[in-house]
Design a protein around this motif. Structure first.
Motif, PDB file in Angstrom:
ATOM      1  N   LEU A 138     -13.418  -7.013   2.231  1.00 44.38           N
ATOM      2  CA  LEU A 138     -12.085  -6.443   1.831  1.00 44.38           C
ATOM      3  C   LEU A 138     -11.691  -7.557   0.620  1.00 44.38           C
ATOM      4  O   LEU A 138     -12.147  -8.318   0.363  1.00 44.38           O
ATOM      5  CB  LEU A 138     -11.152  -6.494   2.883  1.00 44.38           C
ATOM      6  N   LEU A 139     -10.744  -7.039  -0.263  1.00 46.06           N
ATOM      7  CA  LEU A 139     -10.022  -7.974  -1.212  1.00 46.06           C
ATOM      8  C   LEU A 139      -9.259  -8.919  -0.267  1.00 46.06           C
ATOM      9  O   LEU A 139      -8.533  -8.871   0.565  1.00 46.06           O
ATOM     10  CB  LEU A 139      -8.891  -7.128  -1.878  1.00 46.06           C
ATOM     11  N   GLU A 140      -9.252 -10.196  -0.822  1.00 42.02           N
ATOM     12  CA  GLU A 140      -8.611 -11.444  -0.135  1.00 42.02           C
ATOM     13  C   GLU A 140      -7.492 -11.716  -0.790  1.00 42.02           C
ATOM     14  O   GLU A 140      -7.061 -11.411  -2.145  1.00 42.02           O
ATOM     15  CB  GLU A 140      -9.477 -12.505  -0.163  1.00 42.02           C
ATOM     16  N   PRO A 141      -6.271 -12.143  -0.140  1.00 45.86           N
ATOM     17  CA  PRO A 141      -5.149 -12.481  -0.972  1.00 45.86           C
ATOM     18  C   PRO A 141      -5.078 -13.803  -1.798  1.00 45.86           C
ATOM     19  O   PRO A 141      -4.702 -14.721  -1.457  1.00 45.86           O
ATOM     20  CB  PRO A 141      -3.914 -12.644   0.133  1.00 45.86           C
ATOM     21  N   LEU A 142      -5.797 -13.704  -2.929  1.00 49.98           N
ATOM     22  CA  LEU A 142      -6.176 -14.858  -3.741  1.00 49.98           C
ATOM     23  C   LEU A 142      -5.227 -14.822  -4.926  1.00 49.98           C
ATOM     24  O   LEU A 142      -5.007 -15.783  -5.502  1.00 49.98           O
ATOM     25  CB  LEU A 142      -7.679 -14.774  -4.298  1.00 49.98           C
ATOM     26  N   THR A 143      -4.446 -13.625  -5.388  1.00 45.01           N
ATOM     27  CA  THR A 143      -3.588 -13.721  -6.329  1.00 45.01           C
ATOM     28  C   THR A 143      -2.237 -12.933  -5.976  1.00 45.01           C
ATOM     29  O   THR A 143      -2.554 -12.100  -4.941  1.00 45.01           O
ATOM     30  CB  THR A 143      -4.235 -13.017  -7.563  1.00 45.01           C
ATOM     31  N   GLN A 144      -1.281 -13.094  -6.624  1.00 50.03           N
ATOM     32  CA  GLN A 144      -0.019 -12.182  -6.464  1.00 50.03           C
ATOM     33  C   GLN A 144      -0.487 -10.739  -6.535  1.00 50.03           C
ATOM     34  O   GLN A 144       0.038  -9.891  -5.610  1.00 50.03           O
ATOM     35  CB  GLN A 144       0.846 -12.356  -7.372  1.00 50.03           C
ATOM     36  N   ASP A 145      -1.162 -10.162  -7.470  1.00 51.92           N
ATOM     37  CA  ASP A 145      -1.616  -8.800  -7.599  1.00 51.92           C
ATOM     38  C   ASP A 145      -2.346  -8.456  -6.589  1.00 51.92           C
ATOM     39  O   ASP A 145      -2.089  -7.217  -6.009  1.00 51.92           O
ATOM     40  CB  ASP A 145      -2.278  -8.604  -8.928  1.00 51.92           C
ATOM     41  N   ALA A 146      -3.141  -9.151  -6.061  1.00 52.31           N
ATOM     42  CA  ALA A 146      -4.131  -8.558  -4.739  1.00 52.31           C
ATOM     43  C   ALA A 146      -3.213  -8.384  -3.476  1.00 52.31           C
ATOM     44  O   ALA A 146      -3.640  -7.726  -2.557  1.00 52.31           O
ATOM     45  CB  ALA A 146      -5.197  -9.696  -4.381  1.00 52.31           C
ATOM     46  N   CYS A 147      -2.064  -9.095  -3.610  1.00 53.63           N
ATOM     47  CA  CYS A 147      -1.286  -9.015  -2.305  1.00 53.63           C
ATOM     48  C   CYS A 147      -0.682  -7.671  -2.149  1.00 53.63           C
ATOM     49  O   CYS A 147      -0.053  -7.254  -0.956  1.00 53.63           O
ATOM     50  CB  CYS A 147      -0.192  -9.937  -2.326  1.00 53.63           C
ATOM     51  N   ALA A 148      -0.786  -6.701  -3.322  1.00 49.97           N
ATOM     52  CA  ALA A 148      -0.126  -5.403  -2.850  1.00 49.97           C
ATOM     53  C   ALA A 148      -1.124  -4.585  -1.894  1.00 49.97           C
ATOM     54  O   ALA A 148      -0.890  -3.802  -1.542  1.00 49.97           O
ATOM     55  CB  ALA A 148      -0.423  -4.546  -4.289  1.00 49.97           C
ATOM     56  N   PHE A 149      -2.293  -5.193  -1.811  1.00 49.32           N
ATOM     57  CA  PHE A 149      -3.353  -4.449  -1.066  1.00 49.32           C
ATOM     58  C   PHE A 149      -3.449  -5.010   0.322  1.00 49.32           C
ATOM     59  O   PHE A 149      -4.300  -4.787   1.077  1.00 49.32           O
ATOM     60  CB  PHE A 149      -4.784  -4.274  -1.637  1.00 49.32           C
ATOM     61  N   TYR A 150      -2.705  -6.268   0.424  1.00 47.20           N
ATOM     62  CA  TYR A 150      -2.748  -7.128   1.953  1.00 47.20           C
ATOM     63  C   TYR A 150      -2.517  -6.417   2.914  1.00 47.20           C
ATOM     64  O   TYR A 150      -1.470  -5.987   3.200  1.00 47.20           O
ATOM     65  CB  TYR A 150      -1.831  -8.261   1.671  1.00 47.20           C
ATOM     66  N   GLU A 151      -3.374  -6.173   3.907  1.00 46.75           N
ATOM     67  CA  GLU A 151      -3.404  -5.538   5.135  1.00 46.75           C
ATOM     68  C   GLU A 151      -3.228  -3.898   4.727  1.00 46.75           C
ATOM     69  O   GLU A 151      -2.444  -3.156   5.610  1.00 46.75           O
ATOM     70  CB  GLU A 151      -2.574  -5.909   6.116  1.00 46.75           C
ATOM     71  N   ASP A 152      -3.402  -3.389   3.813  1.00 48.04           N
ATOM     72  CA  ASP A 152      -2.954  -2.210   3.162  1.00 48.04           C
ATOM     73  C   ASP A 152      -4.466  -1.352   2.446  1.00 48.04           C
ATOM     74  O   ASP A 152      -4.229  -0.516   1.410  1.00 48.04           O
ATOM     75  CB  ASP A 152      -1.663  -2.246   2.237  1.00 48.04           C
TER      76      ASP A 152
END
Length: 263
Positions: A138-152
């Motif tokens: 999965l995408l990891e929360p490495l950047t602010q933009d990636a957080c749009a997909f965090y647990e989503d």
């Protein structure tokens, strides 16, 4: 006028765009088709094409079990509103003059069926999405933009060849669940939204987030954003309205530079 004379402009005099409202289904259909054509042109500009692979669909506002999609075998960079085709729940073209990509029907029909809230879905074989998908992660929360997909976002942790059967599409829809995106292992990315604008933006920023993760991991040890802050950031930037807003500058740019997309 001196700086001391300047006064704040009242907030009600400032312009801020929000999604349009429509009086007729015909107006809403035309709007969706124009946004679909613009999104496809943008995908072409960003290099998301890979031969005949890739598609964006939008649900028809009247016949909600039908969706509009780009024709099979036509470059994203050339698509106009008049080229788009309407496909029914059996995968038959009911409006338009081109064939439908069977993979588009097999995947997107099941996503639209499983998620009545989804208006649009986007999938292509973009380079960094493909690369990350090959890792089965999965995408990891490495950047602010990636957080749009965090647990989503989900992971379809399987690969059995080109998707041509609706049963495979049903499994992909299950892996998507209630999320905005799913990584298809050894295949690429798929994103959804309550508008073409949102679905297209989620794909664009997810592809870039995949690129950022791959670059960061190759450079050395990474520092992820904490669970609490990733959740907070997701709440700030992870909804479809924010996705819609982020898409507007791109839409304005493609319309200004390629006005022929509206015929």
């Amino acid at each position: 006028m001196s700086l001391s004379d300047l006064q704040p402009v009242p907030a009600d005099r400032l312009t801020f765009r929000l999604p349009e409202k429509f009086e007729t289904v015909e107006q809403e259909r035309r709007h969706r088709l124009e946004r679909l054509a613009a999104a496809l042109r943008l995908f072409g500009r960003f290099g998301f094409e890979e031969g005949v692979a890739g598609h964006i669909t939008v649900r028809d506002p009247e016949h909600t079990d039908h969706f509009w999609v780009n024709p099979f075998g036509m470059s994203f960079k050339r698509i106009r509103v008049s080229d788009l085709i309407l496909v029914n729940h059996d995968g038959q073209v009911v409006e338009g003059r081109y064939h439908v990509n069977q993979a588009a029907f097999a995947i997107h029909s099941m996503v639209h069926q499983a998620r009545p809230d989804v208006v649009a879905a986007a999938h292509s074989h973009s380079v960094h999405g493909k690369a990350l998908s090959s890792l089965g992660t999965l995408l990891e929360p490495l950047t602010q933009d990636a957080c749009a997909f965090y647990e989503d976002h989900g992971l379809f942790d399987d690969y059995t060849g080109v998707v041509v059967e609706t049963e495979e599409g049903r499994r992909i829809a299950q892996a998507l669940g209630s999320h905005k995106a799913v990584i298809l292992r050894n295949h690429g990315l798929l994103t959804v939204g309550d508008s073409v604008d949102a679905a297209a933006w989620w794909f664009i920023t997810m592809e870039r987030s995949c690129q950022a993760q791959l670059l960061a991991k190759a450079a050395g040890p990474t520092v992820p954003i904490s669970h609490e802050n990733a959740k907070l950031t997701h709440g700030q930037i992870g909804n479809d309205l924010v996705g819609w807003i982020n898409f507007q500058p791109l839409h304005d740019q493609i319309v200004a530079t390629e006005p022929n997309l509206f015929d």
